[in-house]
Write a protein that holds these residues in place. Structure first.
Motif, PDB file in Angstrom:
ATOM      1  N   GLY A 209      79.285  20.686  34.947  1.00 40.82           N
ATOM      2  CA  GLY A 209      78.913  19.535  34.137  1.00 40.82           C
ATOM      3  C   GLY A 209      78.916  18.213  34.874  1.00 40.82           C
ATOM      4  O   GLY A 209      78.590  17.175  34.293  1.00 40.82           O
ATOM      5  N   SER A 210      79.257  18.224  36.164  1.00 42.25           N
ATOM      6  CA  SER A 210      79.290  16.965  36.926  1.00 42.25           C
ATOM      7  C   SER A 210      77.891  16.481  37.295  1.00 42.25           C
ATOM      8  O   SER A 210      77.718  15.329  37.694  1.00 42.25           O
ATOM      9  CB  SER A 210      80.141  17.139  38.189  1.00 42.25           C
ATOM     10  N   GLY A 211      76.878  17.355  37.192  1.00 41.04           N
ATOM     11  CA  GLY A 211      75.499  16.925  37.416  1.00 41.04           C
ATOM     12  C   GLY A 211      74.925  17.312  38.759  1.00 41.04           C
ATOM     13  O   GLY A 211      73.995  16.665  39.238  1.00 41.04           O
ATOM     14  N   LYS A 212      75.439  18.370  39.384  1.00 44.11           N
ATOM     15  CA  LYS A 212      74.948  18.778  40.708  1.00 44.11           C
ATOM     16  C   LYS A 212      73.460  19.105  40.672  1.00 44.11           C
ATOM     17  O   LYS A 212      72.676  18.609  41.489  1.00 44.11           O
ATOM     18  CB  LYS A 212      75.733  19.993  41.214  1.00 44.11           C
ATOM     19  N   LEU A 487      74.102  23.596  50.361  1.00 42.12           N
ATOM     20  CA  LEU A 487      75.046  24.483  49.692  1.00 42.12           C
ATOM     21  C   LEU A 487      75.646  23.755  48.496  1.00 42.12           C
ATOM     22  O   LEU A 487      76.081  22.607  48.613  1.00 42.12           O
ATOM     23  CB  LEU A 487      76.177  24.898  50.642  1.00 42.12           C
ATOM     24  N   ALA A 488      75.678  24.422  47.346  1.00 42.07           N
ATOM     25  CA  ALA A 488      76.290  23.840  46.151  1.00 42.07           C
ATOM     26  C   ALA A 488      77.495  24.686  45.752  1.00 42.07           C
ATOM     27  O   ALA A 488      77.386  25.910  45.608  1.00 42.07           O
ATOM     28  CB  ALA A 488      75.285  23.784  44.999  1.00 42.07           C
ATOM     29  N   VAL A 489      78.638  24.039  45.635  1.00 42.93           N
ATOM     30  CA  VAL A 489      79.879  24.724  45.239  1.00 42.93           C
ATOM     31  C   VAL A 489      80.521  23.923  44.111  1.00 42.93           C
ATOM     32  O   VAL A 489      80.190  22.760  43.889  1.00 42.93           O
ATOM     33  CB  VAL A 489      80.860  24.861  46.418  1.00 42.93           C
ATOM     34  N   GLN A 490      81.447  24.550  43.420  1.00 42.87           N
ATOM     35  CA  GLN A 490      82.181  23.831  42.375  1.00 42.87           C
ATOM     36  C   GLN A 490      83.432  23.179  42.935  1.00 42.87           C
ATOM     37  O   GLN A 490      83.784  22.066  42.550  1.00 42.87           O
ATOM     38  CB  GLN A 490      82.533  24.778  41.230  1.00 42.87           C
ATOM     39  N   ASP A 491      84.084  23.862  43.856  1.00 40.21           N
ATOM     40  CA  ASP A 491      85.339  23.334  44.384  1.00 40.21           C
ATOM     41  C   ASP A 491      85.638  24.019  45.707  1.00 40.21           C
ATOM     42  O   ASP A 491      85.212  25.154  45.952  1.00 40.21           O
ATOM     43  CB  ASP A 491      86.467  23.564  43.376  1.00 40.21           C
ATOM     44  N   PHE A 516      79.729  14.767  46.413  1.00 37.10           N
ATOM     45  CA  PHE A 516      80.658  15.429  45.503  1.00 37.10           C
ATOM     46  C   PHE A 516      80.797  14.646  44.210  1.00 37.10           C
ATOM     47  O   PHE A 516      80.936  13.416  44.226  1.00 37.10           O
ATOM     48  CB  PHE A 516      82.034  15.574  46.150  1.00 37.10           C
ATOM     49  N   GLY A 517      80.769  15.390  43.107  1.00 43.56           N
ATOM     50  CA  GLY A 517      81.090  14.825  41.806  1.00 43.56           C
ATOM     51  C   GLY A 517      82.571  15.005  41.537  1.00 43.56           C
ATOM     52  O   GLY A 517      83.388  15.037  42.462  1.00 43.56           O
ATOM     53  N   GLN A 518      82.935  15.155  40.289  1.00 38.95           N
ATOM     54  CA  GLN A 518      84.340  15.263  39.922  1.00 38.95           C
ATOM     55  C   GLN A 518      84.959  16.548  40.458  1.00 38.95           C
ATOM     56  O   GLN A 518      84.519  17.648  40.158  1.00 38.95           O
ATOM     57  CB  GLN A 518      84.486  15.217  38.401  1.00 38.95           C
ATOM     58  N   VAL A 519      85.992  16.406  41.274  1.00 40.91           N
ATOM     59  CA  VAL A 519      86.807  17.525  41.745  1.00 40.91           C
ATOM     60  C   VAL A 519      88.260  17.067  41.754  1.00 40.91           C
ATOM     61  O   VAL A 519      88.541  15.868  41.747  1.00 40.91           O
ATOM     62  CB  VAL A 519      86.393  18.000  43.162  1.00 40.91           C
ATOM     63  N   THR A 520      89.179  18.007  41.796  1.00 42.47           N
ATOM     64  CA  THR A 520      90.595  17.671  41.758  1.00 42.47           C
ATOM     65  C   THR A 520      91.330  18.396  42.876  1.00 42.47           C
ATOM     66  O   THR A 520      90.737  19.129  43.666  1.00 42.47           O
ATOM     67  CB  THR A 520      91.203  18.064  40.397  1.00 42.47           C
ATOM     68  N   GLY A 521      92.639  18.176  42.924  1.00 37.90           N
ATOM     69  CA  GLY A 521      93.509  18.911  43.824  1.00 37.90           C
ATOM     70  C   GLY A 521      93.223  18.680  45.294  1.00 37.90           C
ATOM     71  O   GLY A 521      92.950  17.570  45.747  1.00 37.90           O
ATOM     72  N   ASP A 522      93.287  19.783  46.050  1.00 38.81           N
ATOM     73  CA  ASP A 522      93.152  19.717  47.499  1.00 38.81           C
ATOM     74  C   ASP A 522      91.772  19.224  47.920  1.00 38.81           C
ATOM     75  O   ASP A 522      91.624  18.547  48.933  1.00 38.81           O
ATOM     76  CB  ASP A 522      93.423  21.112  48.087  1.00 38.81           C
ATOM     77  N   THR A 523      90.756  19.543  47.127  1.00 39.62           N
ATOM     78  CA  THR A 523      89.397  19.095  47.451  1.00 39.62           C
ATOM     79  C   THR A 523      89.312  17.577  47.418  1.00 39.62           C
ATOM     80  O   THR A 523      88.798  16.942  48.342  1.00 39.62           O
ATOM     81  CB  THR A 523      88.382  19.674  46.451  1.00 39.62           C
ATOM     82  N   ALA A 524      89.829  16.971  46.348  1.00 39.18           N
ATOM     83  CA  ALA A 524      89.810  15.511  46.222  1.00 39.18           C
ATOM     84  C   ALA A 524      90.622  14.856  47.334  1.00 39.18           C
ATOM     85  O   ALA A 524      90.236  13.813  47.868  1.00 39.18           O
ATOM     86  CB  ALA A 524      90.348  15.109  44.847  1.00 39.18           C
ATOM     87  N   SER A 569      82.668  10.377  36.447  1.00 42.24           N
ATOM     88  CA  SER A 569      81.846  10.748  35.292  1.00 42.24           C
ATOM     89  C   SER A 569      80.663  11.607  35.750  1.00 42.24           C
ATOM     90  O   SER A 569      80.363  11.695  36.941  1.00 42.24           O
ATOM     91  CB  SER A 569      81.327   9.497  34.591  1.00 42.24           C
ATOM     92  N   SER A 570      79.990  12.214  34.793  1.00 48.43           N
ATOM     93  CA  SER A 570      78.800  13.001  35.103  1.00 48.43           C
ATOM     94  C   SER A 570      77.722  12.088  35.684  1.00 48.43           C
ATOM     95  O   SER A 570      77.408  11.045  35.108  1.00 48.43           O
ATOM     96  CB  SER A 570      78.281  13.677  33.838  1.00 48.43           C
ATOM     97  N   GLY A 571      77.170  12.479  36.825  1.00 53.77           N
ATOM     98  CA  GLY A 571      76.170  11.656  37.499  1.00 53.77           C
ATOM     99  C   GLY A 571      76.762  10.703  38.503  1.00 53.77           C
ATOM    100  O   GLY A 571      76.024  10.073  39.265  1.00 53.77           O
ATOM    101  N   GLU A 572      78.087  10.575  38.525  1.00 57.64           N
ATOM    102  CA  GLU A 572      78.765   9.687  39.471  1.00 57.64           C
ATOM    103  C   GLU A 572      79.226  10.528  40.653  1.00 57.64           C
ATOM    104  O   GLU A 572      79.907  11.546  40.483  1.00 57.64           O
ATOM    105  CB  GLU A 572      79.957   9.024  38.781  1.00 57.64           C
ATOM    106  N   PHE A 573      78.871  10.094  41.855  1.00 58.17           N
ATOM    107  CA  PHE A 573      79.147  10.896  43.038  1.00 58.17           C
ATOM    108  C   PHE A 573      79.763  10.050  44.145  1.00 58.17           C
ATOM    109  O   PHE A 573      79.515   8.848  44.237  1.00 58.17           O
ATOM    110  CB  PHE A 573      77.860  11.555  43.565  1.00 58.17           C
ATOM    111  N   VAL A 574      80.543  10.718  44.970  1.00 60.53           N
ATOM    112  CA  VAL A 574      81.064  10.108  46.198  1.00 60.53           C
ATOM    113  C   VAL A 574      80.587  10.972  47.357  1.00 60.53           C
ATOM    114  O   VAL A 574      80.253  12.148  47.180  1.00 60.53           O
ATOM    115  CB  VAL A 574      82.604  10.027  46.186  1.00 60.53           C
ATOM    116  N   GLY A 575      80.548  10.405  48.530  1.00 59.24           N
ATOM    117  CA  GLY A 575      80.099  11.206  49.664  1.00 59.24           C
ATOM    118  C   GLY A 575      79.872  10.408  50.915  1.00 59.24           C
ATOM    119  O   GLY A 575      80.220   9.222  51.014  1.00 59.24           O
ATOM    120  N   MET A 576      79.282  11.096  51.874  1.00 62.37           N
ATOM    121  CA  MET A 576      79.006  10.499  53.180  1.00 62.37           C
ATOM    122  C   MET A 576      77.752  11.164  53.745  1.00 62.37           C
ATOM    123  O   MET A 576      77.568  12.379  53.608  1.00 62.37           O
ATOM    124  CB  MET A 576      80.200  10.719  54.111  1.00 62.37           C
ATOM    125  N   VAL A 577      76.882  10.365  54.340  1.00 61.86           N
ATOM    126  CA  VAL A 577      75.638  10.893  54.900  1.00 61.86           C
ATOM    127  C   VAL A 577      75.673  10.790  56.420  1.00 61.86           C
ATOM    128  O   VAL A 577      76.430  10.005  56.991  1.00 61.86           O
ATOM    129  CB  VAL A 577      74.403  10.147  54.346  1.00 61.86           C
TER     130      VAL A 577
END
Length: 645
Positions: A209-212, A487-491, A516-524, A569-577
């Motif tokens: 549901g994060s919008g990938k 590659l698309a993954v959930q976590d 990356f959209g919303q993720v938690t734990g070690d991934t975040a 939120s859904s559609g909100e992403f963080v990352g690096m190019v």
């Protein structure tokens, strides 16, 4: 310096200034209300001798001048005072005091113009002026003691954790460009996510549901088709991505030099057929070994973490021997996965007699033959049974029919015959279908990663549901061959579960573009550390019984903390190019909201053409093919054994 002497001197100057203000006001009262003082008998010749000459000074020539002078001196005295700061002082209280004080202080002048007895005028005038003066003194004192704190305004530290992002649109013939908006110091600004080098690998992540797919993957598909890419799309939830591919190809197909043909491998609703073990594409036995490893590890995901163990490598070697034998027998006439499955079911005695006729696989089958000859049946069953049981799950007429066809070759980025291939999975049957589709992906990978081919985009939705042997090698080496991997993954934990910690870390660290959209734990946590730190201003206040102090400091802190990544939120992403040597990007990190034209996409999807049914197959034809494959293997074994007699 903050010495005691300096403080005492400052206090004396402040006291003198305030005293001078009061003195001016008293002299003004005496001069302006002199008749009243005469009536009351408060005038003295000595005082008159001193004060009356002062009436000739400019300050005392007019009432307004005297009052302004007294007020200015009062304000100067208060500016230099060091009263204790108090955060409980309200601006409304200060305003009431000052407004009322100014009103009384200056409006009292009107009493000097009315026709009342001199003593009445004096009492009213002096009384109102003094009350106004005292109110002004109180209000201004509170003003300079008021503690204005901004500590509670930005309780989530959003403004402090904002940073400049790339606002330019950077395009080239391979780029993916996503419009977005971001926050900088409380202001909303437009920006772009510019993936100018997709060949360095792109990893897309986010919880369900994060919008990938909606915000990122659909744009990668449409923009790459628009720019002339051939394509392999793994569609985990068929036909979510396939219909986007089909309609994008209808819209932009005319932009290709040679328009590609779309093929769909659907193991449930058969559309096209293809043989992943095409004999002419298997150059040596290592290709068979790689295919065998892919299908066996795809069917037994727990083996991925046990590679190298005897009872893992033995079944892989056994299937490799079967594949290579069929590749060599009659120029690969029966070299398909269904034939491999059926050949594995032949009784050991006949099977080993047949396999020993191919010298190139003698080394592979020798341990099995030795176990058979030495009557070590338990060991033999342990070596082979796991392979036979695993392959038995693929013994389906529909699977046999799809895997034994040859509607198209797997060299999808052939410039003379470009293709767009969609691999359809079903989440309810992903364990079995995923293994078969993994084999297709493995074979396509071998064929696309070559020189002088057309640019190719490989997109894998829900990547952990398949086993891609050598994905790290593809990302590392395919850049020069113009192969873009997405590659698309959930976590990250999902990747570790299905591929093992080492392989998951390699995948996460080797890709150049991360979204990356919303993720938690070690991934975040890993993402936050990867994005680095920025200078942030910190404010603190210390209040004690004697003084109030405010301190401001600048320190390095995480640009995008773990808590913020966990609450996207859904559609909100963080990352690096990643960038190119000839096109540098200084602001690689981003935290923004990708902008989709929701109404435009809705209308576009409403007008989508349905995927055509290019093949009409009845169950009789499927069963005929199924029995034909079984008959082929029986005929092959009988033929080889008859020659030995």
């Amino acid at each position: 310096m903050q010495t005691g002497e300096n403080e005492q001197a400052l206090r004396k100057i402040i006291d003198f200034t305030r005293l001078l203000s009061i003195a001016i006001l008293i002299v003004h009262f005496y001069l302006s209300c002199y008749p009243a003082f005469q009536i009351l008998g408060l005038t003295k010749p000595f005082v008159n001798h001193i004060l009356l000459p002062l009436s000739k000074m400019i300050v005392f020539t007019k009432v307004l001048y005297a009052k302004l002078a007294a007020l200015i001196l009062l304000m100067i005295s208060l500016v230099g005072s060091k009263g204790k700061k108090d955060e409980s002082i309200k601006a409304s209280r200060i305003f009431i005091y000052c407004f009322t004080g100014v009103l009384l202080y200056f409006i009292s002048t009107l009493f000097l113009t009315i026709h009342f007895p001199a003593t009445t005028i004096a009492v009213l005038y002096i009384g109102l002026t003094v009350i106004g003066y005292m109110l002004l003194l109180s209000g201004l004192s509170l003003l300079f003691r008021m503690l204005k704190l901004n500590l509670g305004k930005d309780i989530f530290n959003k403004e402090n954790e904002s940073f400049p992002q790339e606002e330019r649109l950077l395009e080239n013939e391979y780029s993916i460009n996503l419009p977005a908006i971001y926050n900088l110091k409380g202001k909303s600004r437009k920006s772009w996510i510019n993936i100018i080098n997709p060949f360095r690998g792109t990893l897309i992540g986010g919880s369900p549901g994060s919008g990938k797919s909606y915000f990122v993957i659909r744009h990668i598909i449409t923009q790459h088709i628009q720019k002339g890419f051939t394509m392999l799309v793994y569609d985990f939830k068929y036909d979510d991505l396939t219909k986007i591919v089909y309609n994008s190809l209808l819209k932009y197909g005319h932009l290709y030099k040679v328009k590609p043909t779309q093929y769909i491998i659907n193991l449930e609703n058969i559309i096209h057929r293809a043989n992943p073990l095409e004999p002419h594409t298997m150059m040596d036995i290592t290709d068979a070994m790689d295919s065998s490893r892919t299908i066996m590890l795809g069917l037994n995901r727990e083996w991925i973490k046990k590679q190298g163990d005897f009872f893992v490598e033995s079944p892989i070697n056994f299937i490799t021997a079967l594949m290579w034998f069929l590749k060599k027998y009659e120029n690969g006439r029966y070299c398909t996965l269904p034939h491999v499955i059926e050949l594995a079911q032949v009784e050991y005695k006949d099977l080993f007699e047949v396999l020993l006729q191919e010298p190139e696989i003698e080394v592979l089958i020798n341990p099995f033959v030795s176990a058979w000859q030495n009557e070590a049946y338990e060991q033999l069953e342990g070596q082979i049974a796991s392979a036979k049981i695993s392959l038995a799950r693929l013994s389906s007429p529909q699977l046999y029919y799809v895997l034994s066809g040859n509607d198209f070759s797997l060299d999808i980025n052939n410039p003379d015959e470009p293709k767009i291939v969609c691999l359809a999975n079903n989440p309810q049957k992903s364990q079995v279908y995923g293994a078969v589709l993994s084999l297709y992906i493995n074979r396509i990978n071998k064929l696309v990663n070559r020189k002088n081919q057309q640019k190719c985009s490989m997109i894998f939705d829900e990547f952990p549901t398949i086993y891609f042997n050598g994905i790290d090698n593809l990302i590392a080496t395919a850049r020069s061959n113009k192969v873009a991997v997405t590659l698309a993954v959930q976590d990250y934990s999902q990747l570790k579960k299905d591929y093992g910690r080492e392989q998951a870390e390699v995948i996460l660290n080797i890709v150049g573009n991360i979204i990356f959209g919303q993720v938690t734990g070690d991934t975040a946590k890993q993402l936050s550390e990867r994005f680095g730190k920025i200078n942030q201003q910190k404010e603190s206040v210390s209040i004690n019984s004697q003084d109030t102090s405010i301190s401001k400091s600048t320190q390095l802190d995480f640009a995008i903390p773990v808590s913020k990544i966990s609450g996207l939120s859904s559609g909100e992403f963080v990352g690096m190019v990643a960038d190119n040597p000839d096109n540098k990007i200084d602001l690689k990190t981003f935290h923004n909201l990708i902008q989709n034209d929701h109404e435009g996409i809705r209308q576009e999807e409403t007008g989508y053409h349905p995927i055509p049914n290019v093949r009409s197959v009845d169950q009789a034809e499927i069963l005929m093919s199924y029995h034909q494959i079984k008959s082929d293997i029986k005929l092959l074994v009988d033929s080889v054994l008859s020659k030995l007699c």
